[in-house]
Structures are given as C-alpha cells and as structure tokens.
Design a protein around this motif. Structure first.
Motif, PDB file in Angstrom:
ATOM      1  N   PHE A  12       0.933 -13.650   8.629  1.00 53.72           N
ATOM      2  CA  PHE A  12       0.725 -15.188   7.646  1.00 53.72           C
ATOM      3  C   PHE A  12       0.737 -14.648   6.240  1.00 53.72           C
ATOM      4  O   PHE A  12       0.187 -13.721   5.844  1.00 53.72           O
ATOM      5  CB  PHE A  12      -0.567 -15.536   8.165  1.00 53.72           C
ATOM      6  N   ASP A  15       1.829 -19.100   1.609  1.00 52.90           N
ATOM      7  CA  ASP A  15       2.765 -20.185   1.693  1.00 52.90           C
ATOM      8  C   ASP A  15       2.966 -20.833   3.129  1.00 52.90           C
ATOM      9  O   ASP A  15       3.892 -21.723   3.087  1.00 52.90           O
ATOM     10  CB  ASP A  15       3.893 -20.154   0.654  1.00 52.90           C
ATOM     11  N   ASP A  16       2.576 -20.034   4.148  1.00 51.84           N
ATOM     12  CA  ASP A  16       2.863 -20.428   5.516  1.00 51.84           C
ATOM     13  C   ASP A  16       1.878 -21.761   5.843  1.00 51.84           C
ATOM     14  O   ASP A  16       1.884 -22.372   6.929  1.00 51.84           O
ATOM     15  CB  ASP A  16       2.697 -19.500   6.507  1.00 51.84           C
ATOM     16  N   ALA A  19       2.528 -25.235   7.271  1.00 53.93           N
ATOM     17  CA  ALA A  19       3.610 -25.025   8.404  1.00 53.93           C
ATOM     18  C   ALA A  19       2.811 -24.641   9.409  1.00 53.93           C
ATOM     19  O   ALA A  19       3.016 -25.258  10.712  1.00 53.93           O
ATOM     20  CB  ALA A  19       4.557 -24.166   7.919  1.00 53.93           C
ATOM     21  N   VAL A  20       1.752 -23.872   9.468  1.00 57.25           N
ATOM     22  CA  VAL A  20       1.046 -23.289  10.554  1.00 57.25           C
ATOM     23  C   VAL A  20       0.134 -24.380  10.982  1.00 57.25           C
ATOM     24  O   VAL A  20      -0.004 -24.541  12.434  1.00 57.25           O
ATOM     25  CB  VAL A  20       0.175 -22.166  10.351  1.00 57.25           C
ATOM     26  N   VAL A  53       2.979 -14.899  12.545  1.00 58.35           N
ATOM     27  CA  VAL A  53       3.930 -16.153  12.554  1.00 58.35           C
ATOM     28  C   VAL A  53       5.072 -15.753  13.027  1.00 58.35           C
ATOM     29  O   VAL A  53       5.673 -14.532  12.681  1.00 58.35           O
ATOM     30  CB  VAL A  53       4.029 -16.942  11.381  1.00 58.35           C
ATOM     31  N   VAL A  55       9.080 -16.576  12.605  1.00 57.84           N
ATOM     32  CA  VAL A  55       9.752 -17.553  11.741  1.00 57.84           C
ATOM     33  C   VAL A  55      11.260 -17.438  12.251  1.00 57.84           C
ATOM     34  O   VAL A  55      12.056 -16.590  12.448  1.00 57.84           O
ATOM     35  CB  VAL A  55       9.669 -16.882  10.387  1.00 57.84           C
ATOM     36  N   ARG A  60      11.749 -21.342   9.039  1.00 53.53           N
ATOM     37  CA  ARG A  60      10.530 -22.121   9.313  1.00 53.53           C
ATOM     38  C   ARG A  60       9.752 -21.381  10.275  1.00 53.53           C
ATOM     39  O   ARG A  60       9.990 -20.833  11.186  1.00 53.53           O
ATOM     40  CB  ARG A  60      11.509 -23.289  10.409  1.00 53.53           C
ATOM     41  N   VAL A  61       8.558 -21.711  10.067  1.00 50.20           N
ATOM     42  CA  VAL A  61       7.483 -21.346  11.132  1.00 50.20           C
ATOM     43  C   VAL A  61       7.377 -22.094  12.203  1.00 50.20           C
ATOM     44  O   VAL A  61       7.305 -23.117  12.563  1.00 50.20           O
ATOM     45  CB  VAL A  61       5.967 -21.412  10.488  1.00 50.20           C
ATOM     46  N   SER A  64       3.295 -18.953  16.468  1.00 48.63           N
ATOM     47  CA  SER A  64       2.085 -18.282  16.147  1.00 48.63           C
ATOM     48  C   SER A  64       1.168 -17.640  16.982  1.00 48.63           C
ATOM     49  O   SER A  64       1.055 -17.868  18.277  1.00 48.63           O
ATOM     50  CB  SER A  64       1.201 -19.221  15.200  1.00 48.63           C
TER      51      SER A  64
END
Ligand SMILES: CC(C)(COP(=O)(O)OP(=O)(O)OC[C@H]1O[C@@H](n2cnc3c(N)ncnc32)[C@H](O)[C@@H]1OP(=O)(O)O)[C@@H](O)C(=O)NCCC(=O)NCCS
Length: 140
Positions: A12, A15-16, A19-20, A53, A55, A60-61, A64
């Motif tokens: 991770f 900046d994720d 999205a997470v 994560v 990606v 895009r994530v 996880s």
C-alpha cells in the motif's frame, strides 16, 4: 513485486487510501464497529504488518489483503477482489502467505464472519483448514 494475471501486487502507498477503502466497502468488508481508515493507518507499512494491494495495468486498486503477525501467528484480514473469478483473491492470499513466510512465521490464520461462511470454501480450495477454536475478544 509480483505480477499475476494482469495484477501487480505491491505494498500500500498513501495515495491508494481512498481506493482501498472504496474496495473494502464494495466487497462488503466494512462493518459499523470497525473504522476502515483507522484500520488501514494502523496496519499499512508497519514493521509487523502491511496492506498489500493488487493493481491493474491501468493503475486501479482491484484487490487487497491486510497481513501481519503478533510474533507467533500470522493473520490475514481484508481479503478482497473487486472482479470475481479471475484468480485475484487467490493471488492476494498467496501474497499474504509469502509476506509471512519471508518473516519466518510458521502458521497463518484468519477469521470468517458467521454471515460470510460461503467464503470458507474459497479458503478451503486454497489449502486452508477450518479448525475448532473459540475466538474470544474484548474491546479495549
Ligand atoms: C472471496 C474473494 C476474495 C474471492 O476472490 P476471487 O478473485 O473471486 O477468487 P479467485 O478467482 O482467486 O478464486 C480462487 C478459487 O476459489 C474459488 N472461489 C472463489 N470464491 C469462492 C466462494 N465464495 N466459494 C467457493 N469457492 C470460491 C474459485 O472458483 C477458484 O477456484 P478454482 O481455482 O478451482 O477455479 C472475493 O469473492 C471477495 O472479495 N469477496 C468479498 C470479500 C470477502 O468476503 N472476503 C473474505 C473475508 S474473510
């Protein structure tokens, strides 16, 4: 860094964050008694824990796993895959297992909510065993 079926798995990054959290919500993993932002901040990038994560090539994530250990056992949480049936869930579990293996943790465990028992077959298919234990808890 590991790549599987067009998914790149990496730790991770700050900046994720959004999205997470969105992924966890979309996958039904956010419950009222857990604050996902706090969960993420506490676990990501720590000496004994991290959030990995998956990606997509377009950044895009899409998947996880939260992984960590307490010095004795390893634990997986927040296993999530946005698109089902593409091997992403399997890849995230494997990445979590590898994270623990590298740290010489001999056994990994995870908990499944009673409302989510169908997912038990997913883990069983990956070689995980259900064991008769009583989990006790206390909010601190
Ligand atoms: C559980 C989850 C991570 C599985 O992700 P996925 O990417 O669809 O799973 P994969 O494609 O990697 O599947 C791997 C194998 O498990 C099987 N499988 C996937 N979901 C399953 C389920 N709910 N029940 C039984 N088997 C399942 C697949 O068919 C596949 O089998 P195969 O290798 O024989 O074809 C995903 O459904 C998810 O995010 N669910 C919501 C969040 C959740 O419940 N997480 C678990 C918290 S404990």
């Amino acid at each position: 860094m590991d790549t599987t079926e067009s998914l790149t798995i990496r730790p991770f990054r700050a900046d994720d964050h959004a999205a997470v959290i969105a992924l966890w919500r979309a996958c039904g993993l956010v419950v009222p008694h857990n604050d996902p932002d706090a969960d993420l901040d506490r676990a990501a990038g720590r000496p004994n824990s991290d959030v990995l994560v998956g990606v997509t090539p377009d950044g895009r994530v899409a998947a996880s796993v939260m992984v960590g250990h307490d010095g004795h056992r390893g634990w997986l949480y927040y296993v999530a895959a946005e698109a089902r049936g593409r091997g992403h869930g399997r890849a995230m579990v494997a990445a979590g297992e590898e994270w623990l293996r590298v740290r010489k943790i001999p056994k990994a465990q995870l908990m499944i909510r009673e409302t989510n028992t169908p997912v038990r077959d997913f883990y069983a298919g990956l070689g995980w065993n259900a064991v008769p234990r009583i989990v006790m808890e206390r909010w601190l």
